[in-house]
Design a protein around this motif. Sequence first.
Motif, PDB file in Angstrom:
ATOM      1  N   MET A 135       0.926  -1.242   0.151  1.00  0.00           N
ATOM      2  CA  MET A 135       0.056  -0.021  -0.090  1.00  0.00           C
ATOM      3  C   MET A 135       0.936   1.195   0.060  1.00  0.00           C
ATOM      4  O   MET A 135       1.911   1.364   0.672  1.00  0.00           O
ATOM      5  N   GLU A 136       0.619   2.148  -0.924  1.00  0.00           N
ATOM      6  CA  GLU A 136       1.290   3.449  -0.864  1.00  0.00           C
ATOM      7  C   GLU A 136       0.777   4.553  -0.142  1.00  0.00           C
ATOM      8  O   GLU A 136      -0.527   4.452   0.160  1.00  0.00           O
ATOM      9  N   THR A 137       1.585   5.268   0.570  1.00  0.00           N
ATOM     10  CA  THR A 137       1.025   6.279   1.413  1.00  0.00           C
ATOM     11  C   THR A 137       1.536   7.591   0.907  1.00  0.00           C
ATOM     12  O   THR A 137       2.677   7.668   0.639  1.00  0.00           O
ATOM     13  N   LYS A 138       0.595   8.563   1.126  1.00  0.00           N
ATOM     14  CA  LYS A 138       1.298  10.065   0.662  1.00  0.00           C
ATOM     15  C   LYS A 138       0.417  11.037   1.686  1.00  0.00           C
ATOM     16  O   LYS A 138      -0.494  10.836   2.131  1.00  0.00           O
ATOM     17  N   LEU A 139       1.208  12.267   1.593  1.00  0.00           N
ATOM     18  CA  LEU A 139       0.698  13.362   2.550  1.00  0.00           C
ATOM     19  C   LEU A 139       0.642  14.423   1.588  1.00  0.00           C
ATOM     20  O   LEU A 139       1.332  14.650   0.637  1.00  0.00           O
ATOM     21  N   VAL A 140      -0.438  15.063   1.441  1.00  0.00           N
ATOM     22  CA  VAL A 140      -0.854  16.109   0.781  1.00  0.00           C
ATOM     23  C   VAL A 140      -1.130  17.447   1.677  1.00  0.00           C
ATOM     24  O   VAL A 140      -1.690  17.145   2.919  1.00  0.00           O
ATOM     25  N   VAL A 141      -0.749  18.691   1.407  1.00  0.00           N
ATOM     26  CA  VAL A 141      -1.094  19.671   2.153  1.00  0.00           C
ATOM     27  C   VAL A 141      -1.967  20.711   1.393  1.00  0.00           C
ATOM     28  O   VAL A 141      -1.492  20.863   0.105  1.00  0.00           O
TER      29      VAL A 141
ATOM     30  N   MET B 206     -14.297  -2.577  -3.229  1.00  0.00           N
ATOM     31  CA  MET B 206     -13.439  -2.507  -4.207  1.00  0.00           C
ATOM     32  C   MET B 206     -12.992  -1.075  -4.241  1.00  0.00           C
ATOM     33  O   MET B 206     -12.492  -0.792  -5.537  1.00  0.00           O
ATOM     34  N   ILE B 207     -13.127  -0.225  -3.387  1.00  0.00           N
ATOM     35  CA  ILE B 207     -12.401   0.918  -3.509  1.00  0.00           C
ATOM     36  C   ILE B 207     -11.023   0.768  -3.100  1.00  0.00           C
ATOM     37  O   ILE B 207     -10.639   0.363  -2.116  1.00  0.00           O
ATOM     38  N   LYS B 208     -10.329   1.388  -4.157  1.00  0.00           N
ATOM     39  CA  LYS B 208      -8.601   0.935  -3.804  1.00  0.00           C
ATOM     40  C   LYS B 208      -7.895   2.293  -3.593  1.00  0.00           C
ATOM     41  O   LYS B 208      -6.748   2.151  -3.112  1.00  0.00           O
ATOM     42  N   SER B 209      -8.630   3.531  -3.272  1.00  0.00           N
ATOM     43  CA  SER B 209      -7.992   4.566  -2.816  1.00  0.00           C
ATOM     44  C   SER B 209      -8.605   5.393  -2.101  1.00  0.00           C
ATOM     45  O   SER B 209      -9.711   5.661  -2.000  1.00  0.00           O
ATOM     46  N   CYS B 210      -8.060   6.244  -1.043  1.00  0.00           N
ATOM     47  CA  CYS B 210      -9.255   6.923  -0.417  1.00  0.00           C
ATOM     48  C   CYS B 210      -7.975   7.968   0.417  1.00  0.00           C
ATOM     49  O   CYS B 210      -6.710   8.018   0.304  1.00  0.00           O
ATOM     50  N   ALA B 211      -8.653   9.291   0.675  1.00  0.00           N
ATOM     51  CA  ALA B 211      -7.897  10.255   1.458  1.00  0.00           C
ATOM     52  C   ALA B 211      -8.465  10.558   2.893  1.00  0.00           C
ATOM     53  O   ALA B 211      -9.664  11.029   2.895  1.00  0.00           O
TER      54      ALA B 211
ATOM     55  N   LEU C 176      -8.715  -7.499  -1.919  1.00  0.00           N
ATOM     56  CA  LEU C 176      -9.551  -6.393  -1.327  1.00  0.00           C
ATOM     57  C   LEU C 176      -8.548  -5.302  -0.950  1.00  0.00           C
ATOM     58  O   LEU C 176      -8.889  -4.345  -0.188  1.00  0.00           O
ATOM     59  N   GLN C 177      -7.130  -5.657  -1.191  1.00  0.00           N
ATOM     60  CA  GLN C 177      -6.296  -4.704  -0.434  1.00  0.00           C
ATOM     61  C   GLN C 177      -6.386  -3.291  -1.045  1.00  0.00           C
ATOM     62  O   GLN C 177      -6.859  -2.970  -2.120  1.00  0.00           O
ATOM     63  N   MET C 178      -6.485  -2.291  -0.085  1.00  0.00           N
ATOM     64  CA  MET C 178      -6.349  -0.704  -0.332  1.00  0.00           C
ATOM     65  C   MET C 178      -5.060  -0.415  -1.089  1.00  0.00           C
ATOM     66  O   MET C 178      -4.074  -1.133  -0.476  1.00  0.00           O
TER      67      MET C 178
END
Length: 501
Positions: free
Chosen positions: A1-7, A107-112, A150-152
Motif C-alpha cells: 500500500m502506498e501512502t502519501k501526504l498532501v497539504v 473494491m475501492i482502492k484509494s482514499c484520502a 481487497l487490498q487498499m
Amino acid sequence: METKLVVGNLAEIESECLVVFALDHGDKQKSNAKFALKHAGAEKAAAELMSTGEVTGKLAEAIMLHRPEGLKAKRLLIVGGGKGDKFGHTELRKAAGAALRFLKPKMIKSCAFALPDLSSGAEDAVRAIVEGSFIANFDPDTYRSDRKDLQMKDVTVAAPEGSDKNKLQQSLEQGRIIGESQNFTRELVNEPSNHLTPTMFADRTRKMCESVGLKCEIYGPDKIKEMKMGAFWSVAQGSDEEPRLIVMKYEPQDAPEKPVVGLIGKGITFDTGGISIKPADGMEKMKYDMAGGAAMVGAMRAIGLLKPKVKVISIVCATENMPSGKAQKPGDVQIAMSGKSIEIINTDAEGRLVLADGLHYARTLGCTHLIDAATLTGACVVALGGVNAGIFANDEDIYQHFTKALKRSGEKFWRLPLDAEYFDLIRSNIADIMNTGGRWGGAITAAMFLKEFVEDTPWIHLDIAGTAWNDDNKGWMAKGPSGIAVRSLVEFVKTFERNGA
Ligand code: BES
Ligand code: MN
Ligand code: ZN
C-alpha cells in the motif's frame, strides 16, 4: 500500500473517497455529532445528513455519501471517532482502520483522510491514521484459493494549509514502518505449523534481517546443546523438527554503550502440550504459540528501519512442543543454562523453559534491560480476557519506562504482581524450582519462574496469551493474529533514545 501526504484545501482533493471523522459530543439534540476538524466544504456537503441525527459519531460507525456537493472527491465517508472528549490517537487509529475495512469490500482502492485535530498534535494524528490503515489492510485468508484482492492500494493523508509538511512526512514514514512491521508479525503468526517450522521461522527472520540490514545468527541443536541450554533443549528434544535459536542484533555506531535492550520471544511453532498432552478441542490454535517470538521479529524489523540510537539484541527460541519417544516426561529434572535445576511437573509449561535459557543467554550477551513476550499461560487469559495483556516487572523504573511506551502505542496492558510469597508455589523437593505452581495464580507463578533467570537485571514480562489472537472481527481489524506488542516494543526502545537508560 502506498501512502502519501498532501497539504492543502480538502475540497480540491481528487480521490475515490474523502474520509472525515465525526465525534459524539453527547448533547441530546438531534445532530450531536460534529466533525473533528473545521472544514466548511465537508460540512456543507454533509449538512443535510448531519441534521437528520443519523450520524452519531460512535466509534467505527461509517456512513457514505456519493457525489458530495462542492468537493472534488467522488465520495465522502463519515467515520465515527467516539466521544469528543476521549478522542485521541488510539481512537483515531481504530476509526481510520474502520474506514478502510468499510471501503475494502466495495473494491475501492484509494482514499484520502482529512487530518483531524488531535490534542497530542498533528504528527501523532498522521502516525495513527497510517498505522490504523495498514493494520486494517491485513486479511488472514492466505490459503483460500478464491481469495479476492481487497487490498487498499493508496492512502493519502490530507493536512490543512499551513501544516509543517516535512515533519508530517516523517510521521507518515514512521507510521508506515510500524504498521508494516506489525503486519509482518501477523503474517508469521497466521502461518500454520506445517508452513512455519522452527527452521522456516528462522529462514524468514534471516531474510527480513538481510532486507533491513540487521545482523542475524541462527543456531541449531548442536549449538543449543553445546551452550548447555538444557531447559530449551528439554522442549526441543521431543520433536522431529530441529529447533532454532535466532539472534538478531542492532548495534548502531552512534548509540551509547548502555543500555543494551534485550528482546526475548517465545517461539513455539506448535504446542501440543508434549507428554502432558492438550485436549483436541481447540488445539489447532496452538500454531500461534510463537506470537511472542514473532512480535520480536516484527519489532526488530521496525527498529532496523527506524534506526534509533539504542543497542538492541533480540533472541527467539523456536521449537515445537511434541510428545514422542524422545520427549521429556513429568518428573524429569533439567539443568538450565544458568545452572539452575528444574523439576518438570507438566510438559505443557514449556514456554517458561525456553524463555529461561533465552533470558539467561541475553544477560550473557550483555543486555542491561530485558523484555520478553510470550503466549505463556491460559491463566492470564482467564484473568484478563482478550482486552488487556498481562505485564510483570521486577523494577519500577523499567515499568515506568514501559508505561510511557504504552501511551504512544495505544496498546492495552495490565500489571500483575510478583510478590516473593508466590515463589513458595514453585519450590521443588528434588530440584531448585518446579516448572508449574498448581492451579492458582498461574500467570503469576509462570512469571515468578522467569524471574529466577533474570536475577537482578531490570526486566519486563508480557503475557500475550489472550491478546495475540482475536477470535472475532473488529471494525478496525480482521479476526486472527493481532500483532500485539510490536508497537509497544518499538516505542519502548525509542523511549530509551529520548530519555536514556
Ligand atoms: N501456550 C500455552 C498457553 C496458552 C493457553 C496460550 C491458552 C493461549 C491460550 C502454554 O504453553 C501452556 O500450555 N500453559 C499451560 C501451563 C500449565 C500447564 C501450568 C496453561 O496455561 O494451561
Ligand atoms: Mn504449553
Ligand atoms: Zn505454549
